[in-house]
Design an enzyme around this catalytic site. Sequence first.
Site, PDB file in Angstrom:
ATOM      1  CG  ASP A   1      -7.337   1.279   0.666  1.00 35.64           C
ATOM      2  OD1 ASP A   1      -8.489   1.049   1.435  1.00 35.64           O
ATOM      3  OD2 ASP A   1      -6.324   1.582   1.244  1.00 35.64           O
TER       4      ASP A   1
ATOM      5  CG  HIS B   1      -9.041   1.431   4.510  1.00 34.68           C
ATOM      6  ND1 HIS B   1      -7.781   1.350   3.796  1.00 34.68           N
ATOM      7  CD2 HIS B   1      -8.268   1.343   5.903  1.00 34.68           C
ATOM      8  CE1 HIS B   1      -6.969   0.891   4.395  1.00 34.68           C
ATOM      9  NE2 HIS B   1      -7.069   1.110   5.698  1.00 34.68           N
TER      10      HIS B   1
ATOM     11  CG  ASN C   1      -2.204  -1.509  11.309  1.00 36.70           C
ATOM     12  OD1 ASN C   1      -1.264  -0.610  11.385  1.00 36.70           O
ATOM     13  ND2 ASN C   1      -3.072  -1.123  10.331  1.00 36.70           N
TER      14      ASN C   1
ATOM     15  N   GLY D   1       5.445  -5.509   2.557  1.00 36.68           N
ATOM     16  CA  GLY D   1       6.401  -4.627   3.126  1.00 36.68           C
ATOM     17  C   GLY D   1       7.904  -5.021   3.393  1.00 36.68           C
TER      18      GLY D   1
ATOM     19  CB  VAL E   1       8.122  -1.908  -1.471  1.00 33.52           C
ATOM     20  CG1 VAL E   1       7.659  -2.863  -2.658  1.00 33.52           C
ATOM     21  CG2 VAL E   1       8.347  -2.614  -0.367  1.00 33.52           C
TER      22      VAL E   1
END
Length: 731
Positions: free
Chosen positions: A275, A310, A398, A407, A412
């Site tokens: 991140d 974040h 999002n 994803g 995963v």
Amino acid sequence: MVTSNDKPKDGSEEPRPASPRGRQASRQAPQPVEPRPRRYMVAALPQSHPAAPGAAAPALDGDTVRRLLEDDPEVRVLRRLRGTAGNPGAQAPGFPAVVVAEMTAEHVEALRRQYPQLYFERDRLLTYSDVPRPPRRRRPAPAVVPPGVESTFAFLVRDADGTPLPGASVLVTGHGWPAQTSTGADGRAVVTMVGETPESISGVTVRPRSGYWSVHIDRPALSTTRDNLIEPMRLSETFDGFPGKQVFGWGQQAMNLDRLPPTLRGAGIRIAVVDSGADLRHPDLRDRVRAGVDLVGGEPDGWSVDAAYHGSHCAAVVSGADDGRGVVGFAVEAEVHACKIFPGGRFSDLIEALDYCIEQRIDVVNLSLAGRHHSPLVAAKIEQAREAGVACVVAAGNDGGPVGFPGTLPGVLTVAAVGKADAFPPGTAHEAEIRGPVTGDGYFSPRFTCHGPEIDVCAPGVAVLSAVPPDGYAALDGTSMAAPHVAGLAALVLAHHGDFRGPFSGRDARRVDHLFHIIRSSCVPLNLGDLHRTGAGMPNALRALAPALAQITPEPVEADALLGQLTAEMTGAGLLVPEACGPGGDSGRAGQGGQAGPGVSSGMAPQAAYGGGATPNGPVPAGRLVPGGPRRRAAAAGGVPAADQGGASGGPGTGAKRRGTAAGRPYAPGPGGGRAPDGAAGDVPAGPRTANGTPVAGAGPAAYEQAAMAWLREEMRAAGLLGEDPAGPAE
């Protein structure tokens, strides 16, 4: 300052030093704006790859590819990612050396024709998986506003005491492009919008940096002649005593983290948060994040700085310190690493971060990031990580559309977000994300979450309270916030589930696949109208760790004594009918000669919550409960309290915390005090234990039995099966 865009990471190219005079001159001299070159990842194809028809294509190695590109005047080489060999016995092949370079798309096509044995892939930008702004509601196209029309709005953001809030984000949406700015030191911000009038503004959203709830106003009445005042509510108005008192987030309660015994803390597991870094100035992260790597600036300690806020927020959800204040994470004794790739993170940075995770033998990787394009190179690296036993938990994205990359990969665990309507006050930006249907417990699938058949599970991702730099707290939305909930639970499962000390102890793909299977199997389904938005449902910590809970049992020789102690407490609380004792002092039904009633056997584990003749909070003699306990939730023999039937648990009254109690306000998962120095009543002593939570051999059962008994009492009080502890502090 050298950025990640022009800093070579292999030392092959040194940036040119710029003198102060040169920098000043460059600011003053105008420069035409031109399209910038694109960034590519270039690798040699395997030797088995067929050459183009009629072309002689000798095999190339990584060094040859690098020299070829460095000698090309139309190519700017930035850095090289070293190749790695495949794991012995693994199905995934090795990973090739990759050269990251800038060039035009036209030159790439020329190189492809000249060197058909080279592979070119765009090194695209990744994005955070949080929610930058509320979704815009579709409406009919407005009347055309003359382009010369513009409106200027001044905002004053302060709290109810008049304290200005600097650094608060102010977003104004209208019929055209939205405008965003942030408040200055005086709490003021000015926004000028072309083609808008006060009547065309559809919404205003204000997000303070920390310490306050956001504010969202639909169809605001804005003035262009005076300050438009907005007063956000403090988090402490919702969470009493926060941050001085520690809280479990609503999501942790929904996943039953607060009902786990204090011995399950994730020791011995390594988690990486890929991140924007993790700010070690924060008390919830200072002793929790142990190491990391800065892939943005290359600074030795750059990973410990988080300008975007974040990564710190995600890291505290995973493993925030259990110190009696602020927030608490899932795996508070796990070893956390911060891999900094934001701001400006690209596919190549993600590949380097995964290389770090493989080298450091990381167990679980949290990837709260997404992209709109597939990357074969990133997919190959994630598969190599899986073959090395590294489990990647990925946020779905999002933008409200299909699941983002990575994803979409099968190797995963992809996590969508859910919210809970009573977890935040009205009038916040979180409220704007509510999308029907809403369950009877208040769960909903937010507008922003990506969805599709790739979704494995869902987790709390709306109004998630966690740490932000330098020492504050904020409630944020996003699948970025949902993924750390699952990553933290994955660490607990790896640390304490017996399968990972037995048949799945090896670091290989079988280990990762079994971990994901356990998490999916633990889920409580949520009926929100579309399985592609929730997957298998919300993971449940009690279900996932059931084998570990079954092992938390007193020595058989002490079981009768502990059961007798529990029976005496329940009798004293009026929940059991006093009866004559049979031979040996055992309590039994009249006329049964002192044998224990049905449903109870000698040596039963306090956590035998899943078998017949037991409540979800411990064994209780069948047919012996006095109905109508303190919370009117007493169950019949073998029954389940209402809070544990059907959907995911959570919300007020869900269960006793590992530390502290639930708050009474409907949208306030309550504060919980930390362990008092003198071991205040109601706290659960941990007792001697090993890294996996089992008692230390030779230390004696007394401390452990005391912990198990205290935990069991708290669970039964939370279920309404015991009265409040007269010796405990009043809530």
